[in-house]
Design a protein around this motif. Structure first.
Motif, mmCIF file in Angstrom:
data_model
loop_
_atom_site.group_PDB
_atom_site.id
_atom_site.type_symbol
_atom_site.label_atom_id
_atom_site.label_comp_id
_atom_site.label_asym_id
_atom_site.label_seq_id
_atom_site.Cartn_x
_atom_site.Cartn_y
_atom_site.Cartn_z
ATOM 1 N N LEU A 11 -9.118 -1.735 2.285
ATOM 2 C CA LEU A 11 -8.309 -0.774 1.533
ATOM 3 C C LEU A 11 -6.979 -1.356 1.071
ATOM 4 O O LEU A 11 -6.267 -0.720 0.297
ATOM 5 N N THR A 12 -6.641 -2.550 1.530
ATOM 6 C CA THR A 12 -5.365 -3.154 1.109
ATOM 7 C C THR A 12 -5.363 -3.492 -0.381
ATOM 8 O O THR A 12 -4.303 -3.683 -0.968
ATOM 9 N N SER A 13 -6.554 -3.585 -0.993
ATOM 10 C CA SER A 13 -6.629 -3.881 -2.435
ATOM 11 C C SER A 13 -6.646 -2.610 -3.275
ATOM 12 O O SER A 13 -6.759 -2.691 -4.499
ATOM 13 N N ARG A 14 -6.511 -1.455 -2.627
ATOM 14 C CA ARG A 14 -6.596 -0.180 -3.339
ATOM 15 C C ARG A 14 -5.202 0.431 -3.489
ATOM 16 O O ARG A 14 -4.417 0.447 -2.537
ATOM 17 N N ASP A 15 -4.916 0.952 -4.679
ATOM 18 C CA ASP A 15 -3.603 1.577 -4.867
ATOM 19 C C ASP A 15 -3.675 2.870 -5.684
ATOM 20 O O ASP A 15 -2.664 3.323 -6.226
ATOM 21 N N VAL A 16 -4.877 3.452 -5.774
ATOM 22 C CA VAL A 16 -5.033 4.777 -6.367
ATOM 23 C C VAL A 16 -5.803 5.626 -5.358
ATOM 24 O O VAL A 16 -6.961 5.336 -5.051
ATOM 25 N N TRP A 17 -5.139 6.649 -4.838
ATOM 26 C CA TRP A 17 -5.674 7.460 -3.751
ATOM 27 C C TRP A 17 -6.039 8.828 -4.305
ATOM 28 O O TRP A 17 -5.174 9.584 -4.743
ATOM 29 N N ALA A 108 3.554 8.264 1.676
ATOM 30 C CA ALA A 108 3.837 6.891 2.090
ATOM 31 C C ALA A 108 2.803 5.884 1.613
ATOM 32 O O ALA A 108 3.040 4.670 1.663
ATOM 33 N N LEU A 109 1.647 6.358 1.131
ATOM 34 C CA LEU A 109 0.623 5.426 0.652
ATOM 35 C C LEU A 109 1.130 4.669 -0.567
ATOM 36 O O LEU A 109 1.744 5.252 -1.463
ATOM 37 N N PRO A 110 0.887 3.364 -0.624
ATOM 38 C CA PRO A 110 1.340 2.598 -1.784
ATOM 39 C C PRO A 110 0.514 2.913 -3.018
ATOM 40 O O PRO A 110 -0.713 2.984 -2.952
ATOM 41 N N VAL A 237 -2.218 -0.439 8.212
ATOM 42 C CA VAL A 237 -2.858 -1.620 7.630
ATOM 43 C C VAL A 237 -2.320 -1.923 6.236
ATOM 44 O O VAL A 237 -1.983 -3.065 5.922
ATOM 45 N N VAL A 238 -2.247 -0.882 5.389
ATOM 46 C CA VAL A 238 -1.927 -1.136 3.984
ATOM 47 C C VAL A 238 -0.439 -1.308 3.739
ATOM 48 O O VAL A 238 -0.041 -2.018 2.809
ATOM 49 N N THR A 239 0.420 -0.690 4.543
ATOM 50 C CA THR A 239 1.856 -0.815 4.311
ATOM 51 C C THR A 239 2.356 -2.225 4.535
ATOM 52 O O THR A 239 3.076 -2.779 3.690
ATOM 53 N N PRO A 240 1.999 -2.889 5.653
ATOM 54 C CA PRO A 240 2.413 -4.302 5.801
ATOM 55 C C PRO A 240 1.857 -5.189 4.706
ATOM 56 O O PRO A 240 2.547 -6.099 4.224
ATOM 57 N N ALA A 241 0.627 -4.916 4.257
ATOM 58 C CA ALA A 241 0.039 -5.730 3.203
ATOM 59 C C ALA A 241 0.792 -5.549 1.890
ATOM 60 O O ALA A 241 1.041 -6.510 1.152
ATOM 61 N N ALA A 242 1.180 -4.293 1.603
ATOM 62 C CA ALA A 242 1.934 -4.020 0.375
ATOM 63 C C ALA A 242 3.307 -4.685 0.424
ATOM 64 O O ALA A 242 3.794 -5.242 -0.561
ATOM 65 N N ASP A 243 3.944 -4.639 1.595
ATOM 66 C CA ASP A 243 5.264 -5.269 1.744
ATOM 67 C C ASP A 243 5.168 -6.782 1.563
ATOM 68 O O ASP A 243 6.030 -7.407 0.932
ATOM 69 N N ALA A 244 4.101 -7.381 2.104
ATOM 70 C CA ALA A 244 3.925 -8.827 2.006
ATOM 71 C C ALA A 244 3.696 -9.260 0.561
ATOM 72 O O ALA A 244 4.217 -10.278 0.100
ATOM 73 N N SER A 245 2.902 -8.461 -0.171
ATOM 74 C CA SER A 245 2.611 -8.821 -1.560
ATOM 75 C C SER A 245 3.819 -8.673 -2.452
ATOM 76 O O SER A 245 3.921 -9.310 -3.509
ATOM 77 N N ALA A 246 4.759 -7.799 -2.052
ATOM 78 C CA ALA A 246 5.979 -7.600 -2.844
ATOM 79 C C ALA A 246 6.893 -8.795 -2.788
ATOM 80 O O ALA A 246 7.717 -9.029 -3.686
#
Length: 248
Positions: A11-17, A108-110, A237-246
């Motif tokens: 789900l880290t590659s998903r950004d439309v919920w 909070a979801l990216p 899971v997804v918040t740390p991944a989003a922060d890292a990609s930023a």
């Protein structure tokens, strides 16, 4: 029940919920559908001048054959949908819970957060506002926005994706009906079945909320009876991944 140890890393590659409304954002135990169901029967009886038992039988027939009673009435009787939608969704919302934790988790979801319902957009607005989760969403898509094509019609998903510029490969759909997940999964959506923990076997099939047994399909990626808990697990899971990609 939350993610229960499921691998959420895809789900880290998903950004439309994308969230269905009824029996998804609120528990099926609230049983709002019972009110809607009765009001649909009332409308069909009045519109077609039928006895209530005849109206109910026809209502269920159209649901089975056309996806919604609304679509059946439009197709078979040329009914204009506005009065029907206004009537069936003017229900008592007091059984609904106020969900500040759910609102916080969705917000909070990216990425973007959308409501996609086979009900009307007004119904979605009323329910989400009553539950105090409306501020978490970036948009709402109702049956009128799909040209009155209901899920699981492919035309409905195509209209939704076009209206909100959704790439299915970047989206995740939360639904309470497993049949509505099948076309979405084929398009590339990740899918979550939000099921009820109550035994609904006494209800007719067409009115029966999903249970854990409905997860036994290849188009169901995840299963939960606790949407808020699932999203809280997802955020870990997804918040740390989003922060890292930023980046820094």
């Amino acid at each position: 029940m939350s993610a229960n140890g499921a691998d959420l890393s895809p789900l880290t590659s998903r950004d439309v919920w994308v969230f269905d409304l009824d029996n998804t954002l609120y528990p099926a135990e609230c049983d709002l559908f019972a009110q809607i169901d009765q009001r649909m029967t009332d409308f069909v009886a009045r519109f077609l001048r039928l006895e209530r038992a005849e109206a109910r039988a026809l209502q269920k027939k159209y649901y089975a054959e056309h996806g919604t009673t609304l679509k059946g009435l439009m197709t078979m009787h040329g009914m204009s949908p506005d009065e029907f939608l206004a009537h069936v969704h003017e229900i008592d919302l007091s059984p609904l819970p106020i969900k500040p934790d759910l609102c916080t988790a969705i917000a909070a979801l990216p990425g973007r957060k959308l409501v996609y319902t086979n009900g009307s957009r007004r119904h979605a607005e009323r329910v989400t506002k009553y539950m105090q989760v409306h501020t978490a969403f970036d948009g709402m898509f109702g049956i009128e926005d799909a040209g009155f094509h209901p899920k699981p019609s492919q035309d409905a998903y195509d209209a939704f994706c076009a209206a909100h510029d959704v790439d299915p490969a970047r989206a995740i759909l939360f639904e309470d009906l497993e049949r509505n997940l099948a076309p979405a999964h084929a398009m590339g959506f990740a899918t979550v079945l939000v099921h009820s923990s109550k035994d609904w076997s006494h209800e007719p099939v067409e009115a029966r909320p999903a249970g854990p047994e409905d997860a036994d399909h290849p188009h169901v990626d995840y299963l939960t009876a606790d949407l808020t808990g699932f999203l809280q697990d997802v955020l870990q899971v997804v918040t740390p991944a989003a922060d890292a990609s930023a980046g820094p």
